[in-house]
Structures are given as C-alpha cells and as structure tokens.
Motif scaffolding. Structure first.
Motif, PDB file in Angstrom:
ATOM      1  N   THR A 101       5.622 -12.647  -4.366  1.00 41.57           N
ATOM      2  CA  THR A 101       6.008 -14.011  -3.562  1.00 41.57           C
ATOM      3  C   THR A 101       7.042 -13.928  -2.264  1.00 41.57           C
ATOM      4  O   THR A 101       6.821 -14.551  -1.319  1.00 41.57           O
ATOM      5  CB  THR A 101       6.367 -15.559  -4.368  1.00 41.57           C
ATOM      6  OG1 THR A 101       7.861 -15.294  -4.570  1.00 41.57           O
ATOM      7  CG2 THR A 101       5.386 -15.769  -4.577  1.00 41.57           C
ATOM      8  N   VAL A 102       8.384 -12.745  -2.427  1.00 42.98           N
ATOM      9  CA  VAL A 102       9.644 -12.571  -1.459  1.00 42.98           C
ATOM     10  C   VAL A 102       9.410 -11.291  -1.288  1.00 42.98           C
ATOM     11  O   VAL A 102       9.193 -10.732   0.431  1.00 42.98           O
ATOM     12  CB  VAL A 102      10.575 -13.188  -2.746  1.00 42.98           C
ATOM     13  CG1 VAL A 102      11.535 -13.063  -1.557  1.00 42.98           C
ATOM     14  CG2 VAL A 102      10.181 -14.806  -2.509  1.00 42.98           C
ATOM     15  N   LEU A 103       9.325 -10.789  -2.798  1.00 39.47           N
ATOM     16  CA  LEU A 103      10.173  -8.965  -1.890  1.00 39.47           C
ATOM     17  C   LEU A 103       8.438  -8.305  -1.198  1.00 39.47           C
ATOM     18  O   LEU A 103       8.931  -7.844  -0.091  1.00 39.47           O
ATOM     19  CB  LEU A 103      10.396  -8.422  -3.192  1.00 39.47           C
ATOM     20  CG  LEU A 103      11.235  -9.056  -3.833  1.00 39.47           C
ATOM     21  CD1 LEU A 103      11.795  -7.833  -5.203  1.00 39.47           C
ATOM     22  CD2 LEU A 103      12.773  -8.924  -3.166  1.00 39.47           C
ATOM     23  N   ARG A 104       7.105  -8.722  -1.753  1.00 38.07           N
ATOM     24  CA  ARG A 104       6.129  -7.847  -0.789  1.00 38.07           C
ATOM     25  C   ARG A 104       5.953  -8.738   0.641  1.00 38.07           C
ATOM     26  O   ARG A 104       5.912  -7.442   1.096  1.00 38.07           O
ATOM     27  CB  ARG A 104       4.795  -7.844  -1.861  1.00 38.07           C
ATOM     28  CG  ARG A 104       5.333  -7.293  -3.080  1.00 38.07           C
ATOM     29  CD  ARG A 104       3.447  -6.918  -4.335  1.00 38.07           C
ATOM     30  NE  ARG A 104       4.035  -6.357  -4.832  1.00 38.07           N
ATOM     31  CZ  ARG A 104       2.153  -5.878  -5.948  1.00 38.07           C
ATOM     32  NH1 ARG A 104       1.630  -7.191  -6.030  1.00 38.07           N
ATOM     33  NH2 ARG A 104       2.597  -5.020  -6.925  1.00 38.07           N
ATOM     34  N   PRO A 105       6.089  -9.345   0.438  1.00 34.69           N
ATOM     35  CA  PRO A 105       5.510  -9.712   2.076  1.00 34.69           C
ATOM     36  C   PRO A 105       7.010  -9.507   2.566  1.00 34.69           C
ATOM     37  O   PRO A 105       6.778  -9.122   4.019  1.00 34.69           O
ATOM     38  CB  PRO A 105       5.824 -11.409   1.923  1.00 34.69           C
ATOM     39  CG  PRO A 105       5.152 -12.022   0.763  1.00 34.69           C
ATOM     40  CD  PRO A 105       5.342 -10.585  -0.926  1.00 34.69           C
ATOM     41  N   ALA A 106       8.221  -9.426   2.161  1.00 38.81           N
ATOM     42  CA  ALA A 106       9.040  -8.797   3.130  1.00 38.81           C
ATOM     43  C   ALA A 106       9.399  -7.692   2.782  1.00 38.81           C
ATOM     44  O   ALA A 106       9.500  -7.272   4.138  1.00 38.81           O
ATOM     45  CB  ALA A 106      10.411  -9.319   1.791  1.00 38.81           C
ATOM     46  N   ALA A 107       8.058  -6.833   2.469  1.00 44.17           N
ATOM     47  CA  ALA A 107       8.732  -5.258   2.714  1.00 44.17           C
ATOM     48  C   ALA A 107       7.167  -5.242   3.931  1.00 44.17           C
ATOM     49  O   ALA A 107       7.604  -4.068   4.994  1.00 44.17           O
ATOM     50  CB  ALA A 107       8.233  -4.251   1.350  1.00 44.17           C
TER      51      ALA A 107
END
Length: 381
Positions: free
Chosen positions: A310-316
């Motif tokens: 929910t956080v790291l992949r979209p941020a990446a």
C-alpha cells in the motif's frame, strides 16, 4: 578393502589395591570436576557469544575507523599530491638539467675531447719517434761496449770462484776429519760403555719401585672398595629395593588412577554440561524464541506485506516515474543546447564544407569485373 583395526592391548591383571584406590578416587574427582567443567563450558559459550556479538563488530568498526583516519588520507595525499608533484619535478629536472647536459656533452665536450685526443696522438707519435732514435743509439752502445766488458768481468769472476771453491773444499774436509776424531768417536764410546749401562740400571730400579707402588695401591684400593661397599652401597641398595621401589609403585598406581579418574570425570561432566546446556537452550527457545517467531510470522509479516503493497510500491513507482520524467527533460535540454551551439557556430563560421569524393581506381557498379568479361579493373581506362 577395509583396513583392519588394531587389536586392543590386553589389560594387565590388577590387584585388590588398585580396585580399592580406584572407586573412592573416581567418586571424589567426579564431585570436584563436575562444577569446574560446567563453569568452563559456560565461560566458553559466553566467550563465543561475546566474540560474535561484541568483539568482532567492534573490531570491524575500529578497522574501518583506522582506515578512514590513517590509511585513506595518506593514500589521497600520495595519489593526488605527491605523485603529481613528483612528476612535475621530474619533468622540470629533465628540462632544466638533463636536456642541457645532453646538449653540452654532444656539442661541446665530445668535439673538445676529440680535439684533445688528436693533439695527444700527435705528441705521442713525436715522442715515440724520438724514443726510437735514442733506443737505437743505446742499443749500439750496449752491443759494442757493454757486452764485451761484461763478458770479461764474468770470466774473471768465474776463475776467482773456482779458486775459492777449491780452498773451501779442502778446509771443510780437514774440519770434518777433526770433528769426527775429536767429538763423534769419544761421544759414541761414552754412550756405549757408560750412559747405556747406567740407564738400564736406573730403568730396572724404576720398574721395581713402580711394581711395589702398584701392589700397595692395589691392596689399599681393594680394602677401600669393600669398606665403601659394606658401609654405603649395600645399605643404599636395600633402601632402594625394599623401601623406595614399593613406595614408588604405590604412588604410581595412585597417580595413574587419579589421571584416569580425571579423564572419566571430565568426560562425564561434559555430558552433564551438554545436557544442562540443551535443557537451558530448549527453555530459552520456548520462553523467548518461539513467541518472537510467532509474533514475527503472524503479526509483523502481514503488516510488512500490507505496508509494502500500500505504501512502498506506489512510492517506488512514483519515484521511478519522476526519474523517467527528469531524464527525458534533461535529454531534451541537452538536445536544445547542442542545437543552439550548432546554430551559433554556423552563424559565426558559416556552413561546414562538404567532403569531396576521391577518385578510386576500382570501378563501382556495373563496370566491375564479372565472370563473363575478360577486362579487369586495373586495365580499364
């Protein structure tokens, strides 16, 4: 083929003394060794944990700090200061010293040396011609004057030597005869008839005295030998045989049994210590490791997966999109700058000249050689 194991050595029969000493010694040693072995195993485990968790990371950190403080500054100083300065000084020395020295040697010292050598060769040739003339004159004087005079002097000396030799031979013969009859003949008579009998008599007396002294010494030595044997040797042998040897054997049995008991006790204490360590390790796993593993698997892993999805992949993905847009903007800016430089160069210097084609000897296209034609590219106009 399997290697045959060596047969164990047959055990010697043991008496009741060995059995009576072995059991109490092993009990006492086991009671004393078990706490020592458990403390030793605890210290070994604690030392290994301290080495793996404290000393090794601290050593690596100290090594990195030492490199950063001592090695890398000196490497940078050597690579970026000393080496360039040394190369510059070498080039400067080559330009200021080597090149002028080579020029001076080639164009000044070498011609001057050749001229000095030519002058020296001329002077040497003149001196050699003069010396040959002087040598010819001296050779004539030697052959015509000095040689006859020398021959005459040698003839006179040879005659004088012959006369003196004859006189010396006669005098020597007379002296030899006088010495023989005045010294040698009386000395031989004195040795044969006086000194030899007196010496034989003295030798016979000395042999008699030596025989008597030897007999006396032999008797005294025999008496002292038996006195020493009776007073010292026989009591020492009795003490050794009937006191020290039994006591030594008893002490050897006790020492051997104590050593065997220490070995057995150390091994048994090792088994006990290993069992206690396994029990403590199992208890530690049940109390701490299994709950932590369960919390990690059932709580932290799902939470981490949720945070990743929910956080790291979209941020990446957003960061990668920003990077792609930045790279495209930088590429467009570089292309614009390159085009602006080309327009400015064209405005200042004009259009660049087109490269002119160079005439080639090898014809191209249809005029090249084929299998059905007899002409070649080298014979065509």
């Amino acid at each position: 083929m399997e290697t045959q194991k060596p047969l164990p050595e047959p055990r010697q029969p043991e008496g009741c003394l060995v059995a009576a000493v072995r059991i109490p010694v092993r009990i006492v040693v086991l009671v004393l060794v078990v706490p020592v072995r458990m403390v030793w195993d605890a210290l070994v485990v604690g030392g290994r944990v301290l080495r793996d968790t404290v000393l090794r990371p601290a050593g690596r950190a100290l090594l990195w700090v030492g490199r950063a403080v001592f090695v890398w500054p000196f490497v940078g100083l050597w690579r970026y200061v000393v080496v360039p300065v040394g190369k510059a000084l070498g080039l400067l020395g080559h330009v200021l010293l080597v090149v002028p020295a080579v020029w001076l040697y080639t164009y000044v010292l070498t011609p001057a040396g050749h001229a000095i050598a030519w002058v020296c060769r001329g002077i040497g040739a003149g001196l050699g011609w003069t010396a040959r003339g002087v040598g010819a004159g001296l050779g004539w004087v030697y052959a015509r004057v000095l040689t006859p005079v020398g021959h005459a002097v040698m003839w006179l000396l040879r005659g004088t030597g012959r006369v003196l030799g004859a006189l010396g031979t006669g005098v020597w013969t007379a002296l030899a005869r006088l010495a023989r009859y005045l010294v040698v003949v009386p000395a031989v008579w004195l040795y044969t008839w006086v000194l030899a009998p007196v010496g034989q008599a003295l030798a016979w007396c000395a042999r008699g005295v030596a025989w008597a002294v030897g007999r006396c010494v032999t008797g005294i030595g025999f008496v002292l030998y038996w006195i020493t044997r009776v007073l010292f040797v026989l009591p020492a042998v009795g003490v050794w045989r009937y006191l020290l040897v039994p006591v030594g054997r008893f002490l050897a049995v006790v020492g051997r049994e104590i050593g065997d008991a220490l070995g057995h006790a150390w091994r048994i204490a090792g088994h006990l210590s290993r069992a206690v360590g396994r029990f403590l390790a199992t208890l530690f796993r049940w109390i701490l490791v299994d709950p932590v593993r369960w919390v990690y698997r059932t709580v932290l892993t799902p939470v981490g997966h949720a945070v990743r999805d929910t956080v790291l992949r979209p941020a990446a993905e957003a960061a990668r999109a920003v990077g792609r847009a930045t790279r495209q903007a930088l590429t467009a800016a570089r292309e614009s700058a390159r085009q602006a430089r080309a327009d400015f160069r064209r405005m200042l210097f004009g259009e660049p000249r087109e490269p002119q084609e160079v005439a080639r000897r090898e014809p191209g296209g249809r005029e090249t050689r084929t299998l059905g034609r007899s002409t070649t590219a080298l014979t065509k106009d």
